[in-house]
Enzyme design. Structure first.
Site, PDB file in Angstrom:
ATOM      1  N   ASP A 233     137.355 -58.048 -34.678  1.00  0.00           N
ATOM      2  CA  ASP A 233     137.587 -57.890 -35.897  1.00  0.00           C
ATOM      3  C   ASP A 233     136.136 -57.418 -36.576  1.00  0.00           C
ATOM      4  O   ASP A 233     135.148 -57.264 -35.973  1.00  0.00           O
ATOM      5  CB  ASP A 233     137.709 -59.381 -36.760  1.00  0.00           C
ATOM      6  CG  ASP A 233     139.024 -59.874 -36.545  1.00  0.00           C
ATOM      7  OD1 ASP A 233     139.909 -59.360 -35.887  1.00  0.00           O
ATOM      8  OD2 ASP A 233     139.445 -60.861 -37.424  1.00  0.00           O
TER       9      ASP A 233
ATOM     10  N   HIS B 296     134.586 -60.351 -32.532  1.00  0.00           N
ATOM     11  CA  HIS B 296     134.162 -59.415 -33.556  1.00  0.00           C
ATOM     12  C   HIS B 296     133.328 -58.221 -32.852  1.00  0.00           C
ATOM     13  O   HIS B 296     132.619 -58.504 -31.736  1.00  0.00           O
ATOM     14  CB  HIS B 296     133.210 -59.877 -34.567  1.00  0.00           C
ATOM     15  CG  HIS B 296     134.082 -60.962 -35.554  1.00  0.00           C
ATOM     16  ND1 HIS B 296     133.943 -62.341 -35.075  1.00  0.00           N
ATOM     17  CD2 HIS B 296     134.560 -60.777 -36.380  1.00  0.00           C
ATOM     18  CE1 HIS B 296     134.402 -62.992 -35.895  1.00  0.00           C
ATOM     19  NE2 HIS B 296     134.946 -62.170 -36.856  1.00  0.00           N
TER      20      HIS B 296
END
Length: 257
Positions: free
Chosen positions: A66, A211
């Site tokens: 993400d 991430h």
């Protein structure tokens, strides 16, 4: 689920109210508390269906990243994934897709998929304002469409959902994919023990949240990529294979224009 729970709460309130009006407030209060808490549980799917894990029954997981893309981290990650022949899905923000279109193209050209992660990654405010939520999602769809990508999967920032989200997603041709395994790395602000935390939790059919946002300094970026290397090695030792997210869920993540 929310509609059914609300009807049950209302029915219980009527029955209890026949005994004592004061008791009628109990199920209604519990329902309101549940509505307030449900958005912060990514796997709940309280307001509408949410995909948070696979259904293959196989020793497979899907890796998702993400908040990117980011020039400090995404190229390193793409090289590592190519070296290990591991697929991933990148839930990108519209702002960063606009800033770094070449990175988006590299992600897709290397065989990975891209999902919508809102435009500005506004963690909370947009979920209670339908107009803002619509702009955040639609603007990201438009930014990626200019690159020839049409996301079909949306991941809300921090996995938070809201009652108004379902109509906005339907209008944009999207469904929600959350996650079932994460390290609480705070967007790469807490990368120590990242691999240890993921590998202690991960199970077959998990959708793993990580991430590819900047870890803060070159030294921390190097530490982060080593943690990702450990995760990939650890998955193999546990007998788990990383597969495309679409293989795990049975639904396409994106299409090309």
């Amino acid at each position: 689920m929310a509609e059914r729970t609300g009807l049950l709460a209302f029915a219980a309130a009527i029955l209890l109210g026949a005994v004592d009006l004061r008791l009628a407030t109990v199920p209604l209060s519990l329902f309101l508390m549940l509505c307030a808490m449900a958005p912060f549980f990514p796997e709940a799917g309280f307001f509408f269906p949410v995909i948070s894990h696979g259904n293959t029954g196989k020793a497979a997981v899907a890796l998702t990243f993400d908040d990117g893309p980011d020039p400090a981290t995404t190229p390193l990650l793409l090289d590592l994934l190519a070296e290990q022949q591991v697929p991933a899905t990148f839930f990108v923000t519209g702002r960063r897709a606009t800033q770094y279109p070449r990175l988006i193209q590299q992600i897709v050209s290397r065989g990975h998929t891209v999902g919508n992660h809102s435009f500005h990654h506004n963690r909370y405010r947009m979920f209670w304002q339908s107009a803002l939520l619509h702009r955040e999602i639609a603007d990201t769809q438009a930014a990626l469409s200019r690159l020839g990508i049409v996301p079909l999967a949306f991941r809300p920032p921090v996995g938070i959902t809201s009652p108004s989200m379902d109509k906005v997603l339907t209008a944009n041709g999207l469904y929600v994919v959350n996650f079932s395994c994460r390290a609480f790395d705070r967007g790469n602000r807490r990368i120590r023990h990242l691999a240890e935390n993921i590998l202690a939790k991960v199970r077959p059919d998990d959708i793993v949240l990580m991430h590819d946002s900047d870890a803060g300094s070159p030294a921390r970026v190097r530490q982060w990529i080593r943690e990702i290397e450990r995760i990939l090695a650890g998955l193999s030792k546990k007998g788990l294979t990383a597969v495309p997210l679409a293989h795990l869920t049975g639904q396409p993540v994106m299409r090309r224009e």
